[in-house]
Design a protein around this motif. Structure first.
Motif, short mmCIF file in Angstrom:
data_model
loop_
_atom_site.label_atom_id
_atom_site.label_comp_id
_atom_site.label_asym_id
_atom_site.label_seq_id
_atom_site.Cartn_x
_atom_site.Cartn_y
_atom_site.Cartn_z
N SER A 147 3.40 -6.89 -13.39
CA SER A 147 2.85 -5.75 -14.14
C SER A 147 2.09 -4.81 -13.21
N PRO A 148 2.04 -3.53 -13.58
CA PRO A 148 1.34 -2.56 -12.73
C PRO A 148 -0.18 -2.68 -12.83
N ALA A 149 -0.88 -2.08 -11.86
CA ALA A 149 -2.34 -2.22 -11.74
C ALA A 149 -3.07 -1.85 -13.03
N GLU A 150 -2.64 -0.76 -13.68
CA GLU A 150 -3.37 -0.26 -14.86
C GLU A 150 -3.41 -1.32 -15.97
N ALA A 151 -2.35 -2.13 -16.06
CA ALA A 151 -2.27 -3.14 -17.12
C ALA A 151 -3.26 -4.29 -16.91
N PHE A 152 -3.85 -4.36 -15.70
CA PHE A 152 -4.82 -5.42 -15.41
C PHE A 152 -6.27 -4.94 -15.50
N GLU A 153 -6.45 -3.69 -15.97
CA GLU A 153 -7.83 -3.22 -16.17
C GLU A 153 -8.43 -3.97 -17.36
N PRO A 154 -9.77 -3.95 -17.52
CA PRO A 154 -10.36 -4.65 -18.66
C PRO A 154 -9.68 -4.19 -19.96
N ALA A 155 -9.27 -5.14 -20.80
CA ALA A 155 -8.57 -4.89 -22.07
C ALA A 155 -7.14 -4.39 -21.89
#
Ligand SMILES: Cc1cc2nc3c(=O)[nH]c(=O)nc-3n(C[C@H](O)[C@H](O)[C@H](O)COP(=O)(O)O)c2cc1C
Length: 248
Positions: A147-155
């Motif tokens: 998965s891309p970086a944005e999908a691992f941000e909080p929530a």
């Protein structure tokens, strides 16, 4: 510096394979001694099981903790476990190279912890966290994700990467290791899951390798992640009321 890479990936031609090769090729010419525990290539048996213990303390009921301590104290650890412990003891920096599989490390790497970090030898009630046996050594996780970086941000939909890494980081700290912030290569698509068109993805792969090569060169000067320790906890292991990290 003595460096141990614990490499967990079934395919040498993967990005994980390339990153481990980059680590060795970057650190060795700098005068560091690099040893690789290639778990798949070495056929590491990741399953903690009674079959590993020939001379049991308790032949009736199998308790992994009891038999680990018994084997350690009797100098009868399984050969592969003894080899991994020796590699760890010689290392000053341990690099864990693995892909994120089901929101955590591959089962083989989890099993490496289950078997190698033997109770009564690598840790005990009094030798944990900032009193841990591996104190003074450092560790870093180099992790690839689909998965891309944005999908691992909080929530985010892939899960907050800080929370996902916590069990692994906490296990390292439990053993006394000081933990560097992880090297995260997000968005490594494959098997038909594509987040980028091919040319952009190739560029992304190359910059992933370049970033890691560059970071490796300055790793020795980096600060580690702060953890609370025995002086911060009460009898039950809670953070003291006035500790700045306490949030409820
Ligand atoms: C069994 C399995 C589970 C996976 N689970 C996740 C996951 O939870 N999150 C994620 O972002 N990617 C997941 N992926 C994708 C891998 O992380 C990705 O394919 C890998 O990091 C790419 O590096 P590689 O080319 O070196 O294998 C999974 C892949 C497999 C095979």
């Amino acid at each position: 510096m003595n460096v141990l890479i614990v490499h967990c990936h079934p395919e040498p031609h993967s990005l994980n394979g390339a990153l481990t090769a980059i680590t060795a090729d970057t650190l060795t010419p700098q005068g560091h001694r690099v040893v690789i525990s290639d778990l798949y290539a070495e056929g590491f048996d990741a399953i903690e099981h009674p079959r590993h213990y020939r001379n049991r303390q308790d032949s009736q009921v199998f308790s992994a903790l009891t038999e680990q301590r018994h084997a350690f104290e009797g100098g009868q650890l399984p050969e592969d476990v003894a080899r991994e412990i020796q590699r760890l003891e010689q290392a000053e920096l341990v690099i864990f190279q693995f892909p994120l599989w089901w929101h955590g490390p591959p089962a083989m790497l989890k099993g490496w912890f289950d078997r190698v970090m033997v109770y009564g030898g690598m840790y005990s009630g009094s030798r944990r966290y900032d009193h841990g046996r591996l104190k003074g050594k450092r560790a870093i996780c180099a992790v690839t994700t689909g998965s891309p970086a944005e999908a691992f941000e909080p929530a985010g939909r892939a899960g907050d990467i800080v929370r996902l890494m916590y069990p692994f980081h906490c296990s390292l700290y439990y053993l006394g290791l000081e933990v560097l912030p992880p090297q995260l290569a997000f968005g490594i698509q494959g098997g038909g899951l594509a987040y980028q068109e091919e040319t952009a993805f190739r560029r992304h792969l190359e910059s992933t390798k370049t970033d890691w090569r560059a970071r490796l060169k300055g790793l020795e000067g980096e600060s580690t992640i702060p953890f609370s320790g025995w002086d911060d906890w009460d009898e039950q292991g809670r953070l003291g009321l006035r500790h700045p990290l306490r949030w409820r």
